[in-house]
Design a protein around this motif. Structure first.
Motif, mmCIF file in Angstrom:
data_model
loop_
_atom_site.group_PDB
_atom_site.id
_atom_site.type_symbol
_atom_site.label_atom_id
_atom_site.label_comp_id
_atom_site.label_asym_id
_atom_site.label_seq_id
_atom_site.Cartn_x
_atom_site.Cartn_y
_atom_site.Cartn_z
ATOM 1 N N ARG A 1 0.830 -1.207 0.000
ATOM 2 C CA ARG A 1 0.000 0.000 0.000
ATOM 3 C C ARG A 1 0.856 1.245 0.000
ATOM 4 N N GLY A 2 0.342 2.312 -0.597
ATOM 5 C CA GLY A 2 0.972 3.608 -0.501
ATOM 6 C C GLY A 2 -0.034 4.575 0.095
ATOM 7 N N VAL A 3 0.284 5.881 0.079
ATOM 8 C CA VAL A 3 -0.612 6.867 0.673
ATOM 9 C C VAL A 3 -1.919 6.934 -0.115
ATOM 10 N N SER A 4 -1.806 6.997 -1.457
ATOM 11 C CA SER A 4 -3.048 7.078 -2.237
ATOM 12 C C SER A 4 -3.175 5.928 -3.232
ATOM 13 N N SER A 5 -2.439 4.847 -2.966
ATOM 14 C CA SER A 5 -2.529 3.714 -3.890
ATOM 15 C C SER A 5 -2.552 2.391 -3.137
ATOM 16 N N THR A 6 -3.107 1.392 -3.808
ATOM 17 C CA THR A 6 -3.059 0.022 -3.290
ATOM 18 C C THR A 6 -2.486 -0.841 -4.408
ATOM 19 N N VAL B 1 -0.786 -4.759 -9.924
ATOM 20 C CA VAL B 1 -1.446 -3.554 -10.410
ATOM 21 C C VAL B 1 -1.505 -2.519 -9.283
ATOM 22 N N LYS B 2 -1.019 -1.326 -9.606
ATOM 23 C CA LYS B 2 -1.062 -0.218 -8.641
ATOM 24 C C LYS B 2 -2.354 0.538 -8.937
ATOM 25 N N ILE B 3 -3.273 0.527 -7.978
ATOM 26 C CA ILE B 3 -4.593 1.123 -8.189
ATOM 27 C C ILE B 3 -4.659 2.444 -7.433
ATOM 28 N N PHE C 1 2.168 -3.616 -13.597
ATOM 29 C CA PHE C 1 3.617 -3.826 -13.613
ATOM 30 C C PHE C 1 3.953 -5.307 -13.698
ATOM 31 N N GLU C 2 5.184 -5.588 -14.143
ATOM 32 C CA GLU C 2 5.669 -6.971 -14.015
ATOM 33 C C GLU C 2 5.641 -7.313 -12.523
ATOM 34 N N LEU C 3 5.403 -8.565 -12.202
ATOM 35 C CA LEU C 3 5.250 -8.982 -10.805
ATOM 36 C C LEU C 3 6.604 -9.322 -10.176
ATOM 37 N N GLY D 1 8.835 -9.698 -3.403
ATOM 38 C CA GLY D 1 8.497 -8.493 -2.631
ATOM 39 C C GLY D 1 9.650 -7.519 -2.446
ATOM 40 N N GLU D 2 9.620 -6.822 -1.327
ATOM 41 C CA GLU D 2 10.579 -5.727 -1.093
ATOM 42 C C GLU D 2 11.908 -6.235 -0.529
ATOM 43 N N LEU D 3 12.987 -5.555 -0.913
ATOM 44 C CA LEU D 3 14.299 -5.827 -0.322
ATOM 45 C C LEU D 3 14.219 -5.577 1.189
ATOM 46 N N SER E 1 11.706 0.320 -8.206
ATOM 47 C CA SER E 1 10.321 0.694 -8.483
ATOM 48 C C SER E 1 9.993 2.032 -7.838
ATOM 49 N N ASP E 2 8.734 2.405 -7.888
ATOM 50 C CA ASP E 2 8.185 3.622 -7.288
ATOM 51 C C ASP E 2 8.872 4.907 -7.784
ATOM 52 N N PHE E 3 8.495 5.298 -8.974
ATOM 53 C CA PHE E 3 9.033 6.538 -9.540
ATOM 54 C C PHE E 3 8.124 7.730 -9.222
#
Ligand code: ADP
Ligand code: MG
Length: 415
Positions: free
Chosen positions: A33-38, A53-55, A112-114, A118-120, A175-177
Motif C-alpha cells: 500500500r501507498g498513501v493514495s494507492s493500493t 497492479v497499482k490502483i 507492472f511486471e510482478l 516483494g521488497e528488499l 520501483s516507485d518513480f
C-alpha cells in the motif's frame, strides 16, 4: 462497477473495479500500500499471466477533495511519463517494467511486471544482514539501474529498500518513480522529498536555506545508495536518532561510524565505497558510473538466483572443511568456545544476529543508546542468562521474524 474495500484480504478474489480494467484483468490480494494507492496481484484474463497492479483512487475523496484529485492525477501522470521513458528501447533489466496503463473516471491502473519476492526491506528484515557477496550483487544491480536512470536525466529521489523489489530469482527491480523528476534546461530541484533517513545533506540544506545551496541534483541518489549499502551489510542504517532533528543534523554533517563489533568482520573495500558515497559535498561524491568502477564491484561472481552448480558447491564445501580443520589445529581450541560466548556474547556473529533479531522484535524500531545508534550497548552487560540455556533460547529466538520500522516519506506520495 462494484464498490471496493481496500481492506479485503487474500480470500477476496474476483474483486471488480471499473469495466475498463476488470474486462481485461482480475484483481486479487493486496501486495502493498501507498498513501493514495493500493498494489494488488492481478491476472490477465486471456493469458492467465500474473502482474502487480497499482490502483490509484484519482477522485481525491480520501485526501481532501477536488484540489487533491488534480494533484494526485498530475503526480501519477508524471510517474507514468517517467516509467515510459525508462522503458524506451530495451529498457533496463533492473528497473520495473510498466506493462499496461488503464484510466477510468475513478481510478488509474498501472500494471507492472510482478516481483514475487516483494521488497528488499522485507528480505533484509528476515535475514538481518547480508554477506559482502550478496550486498555486491544487489548494489551492482541498484547502481547500474541508477546509472541508467541518470543517463536519461532523471533523478529517482526515493531510493530505499522498500522501493527495491525482488523477483522470483531475487533479481533487483527499482520501483516507485512517484517522486522522480526530470532534469531539463532551467529546472532546479529544491523541494524536500523522499524519506528522512535516506535524504542527502544538500537536499536538507537547500530546504532549510543553509549554506546558500539553491538546488540539488542526481547525486542525492548516490547518497541514498550509500545509506542502503551500509544498511544491508550490518542491518541498521548509518543515520538514526529518536529525535528526527538530531538525525538530520548528523546527515548534514556526514556523521556516521563503522562501529565495532559489527564492522569488524567486514573488509575494507565495501567500507571504502560507502565512504565515497556518503560524502557531504555532492561534487566530491562518486557518480553512478564511477561507483561501478570501484574495486568492490571488480570481483566477478555468479549473481544470486542463478542455477545450482554442484561442482562449485562441493569445491567450496571442501575448502571450508579444510579451512576449519587448519584453524582448529592452529588455535588448539574450539573457535567459538563457551568462554568467548560468556566473555562477549555480542562479539560472536551468530549470537549478534540472534540478539539483533530479538531487539527488533522487542523494540519494533532501531535501538538507540548513547550518542551513536548502538544496539551493541544493549548487550554490553555480562550475560544474565545461564549459558547452559543459551542454546535453547537462541534457537527459539532465531525462529521469530524480526521487524524493522518502515520509513515513511515526507511527502504524501511515496511510502
Ligand atoms: P507508493 O508510491 O504508494 O509507495 P509503490 O509503487 O512503492 O507505491 O508500491 C507500494 C508497495 O506495493 C511496494 O512497496 C511493494 O510492497 C508493493 N509492490 C509494488 N509494485 C510491486 C510489484 N511489481 N510486485 C510486487 N509488489 C509490488
Ligand atoms: Mg513506495
Amino acid at each position: 462497477m462494484m464498490t471496493v474495500d481496500d481492506n479485503q484480504d487474500e480470500t477476496d478474489f474476483g474483486i471488480e473495479y471499473d469495466d475498463a480494467f476488470s474486462s481485461k484483468y482480475m484483481a486479487k490480494h493486496i501486495l502493498g500500500r501507498g498513501v493514495s494507492s493500493t498494489v494488488r496481484l492481478c491476472c490477465n484474463r486471456n493469458t492467465n499471466e500474473e502482474y502487480a497492479v497499482k490502483i490509484i483512487d484519482i477522485t481525491g475523496q480520501n485526501h481532501g477533495g477536488d484540489n487533491r484529485a488534480e494533484a494526485i492525477q498530475e503526480e501519477y501522470r508524471n510517474e507514468i511519463l517517467i516509467l515510459n521513458k525508462m522503458a524506451e528501447g530495451e529498457g533496463h533489466p533492473n528497473i520495473i517494467a510498466l506493462i499496461d496503463f488503464i484510466e477510468s473516471p475513478t481510478y488509474f491502473f498501472l500494471v507492472f511486471e510482478l516481483c514475487h519476492s516483494g521488497e528488499l526491506f522485507d528480505y533484509l528484515t528476515a535475514v538481518i544482514t547480508l554477506s559482502e557477496k550478496k550486498t555486491r550483487a544487489i548494489m551492482r544491480s541498484v547502481i547500474s539501474a541508477v546509472a541508467y536512470i541518470h543517463s536519461h536525466n532523471i533523478v529517482h529521489r526515493d531510493l530505499k529498500p522498500e522501493n527495491i523489489l525482488l523477483d522470483a530469482n531475487l533479481k533487483v527491480k527499482i520501483s516507485d518513480f512517484g517522486m522522480a523528476a526530470e532534469l531539463t534546461e532551467g529546472v532546479y530541484l529544491r523541494e524536500l522529498c523522499g524519506t528522512p533517513g535516506y535524504m542527502a545533506p544538500e537536499m536538507l540544506k537547500c530546504s532549510m536555506g543553509l549554506e546558500n545551496i539553491s538546488s540539488y541534483g542526481q547525486k542525492i541518489d548516490l547518497w541514498a545508495c550509500g545509506v542502503i549499502m551500509y544498511t544491508l551489510l550490518v542491518g541498521r542504517p548509518p543515520f538514526w536518532h529518536r529525535k528526527k532533528m538530531l538525525m538530520l543534523r548528523a546527515i548534514m554533517e556526514g556523521r556516521y561510524r563503522f562501529g565495532s563489533p559489527e564492522w569488524d568482520d567486514i573488509s575494507d573495500t565495501p567500507k571504502d565505497l560507502i565512504s565515497k558515497l556518503l560524502v557531504v559535498d555532492p561534487k566530491l561524491r562518486l557518480t553512478a558510473e564511477e561507483a561501478l568502477e570501484h574495486p568492490f564491484f571488480q570481483q566477478t561472481e555468479v549473481p544470486i538466483g542463478t542455477t545450482f552448480n554442484a561442482r562449485r558447491k562441493f569445491k567450496a564445501a571442501c575448502l571450508v572443511v579444510y579451512g576449519v580443520v587448519r584453524l582448529r589445529h592452529y588455535c588448539g581450541q574450539r573457535i567459538i568456545s563457551p568462554h568467548s560466548i560468556q566473555e562477549n556474547p555480542y562479539g560472536v556473529k551468530a549470537i549478534r544476529k540472534a540478539l539483533d533479531g530479538c531487539a527488533f522484535n522487542i523494540y519494533r524500531h532501531w535501538v538507540k543508546k548513547g550518542q551513536g545508534q548502538d544496539r551493541a550497548a544493549l548487550f554490553a552487560n555480562s550475560p544474565k542468562m545461564d549459558i547452559k540455556n543459551l542454546n535453547n533460547s537462541l534457537s527459539s529466538s532465531q525462529q521469530t521474524t524480526p521487524t524493522m520500522s518502515r520509513s515513511s516519506s515526507t511527502t504524501g506520495m511515496a511510502t
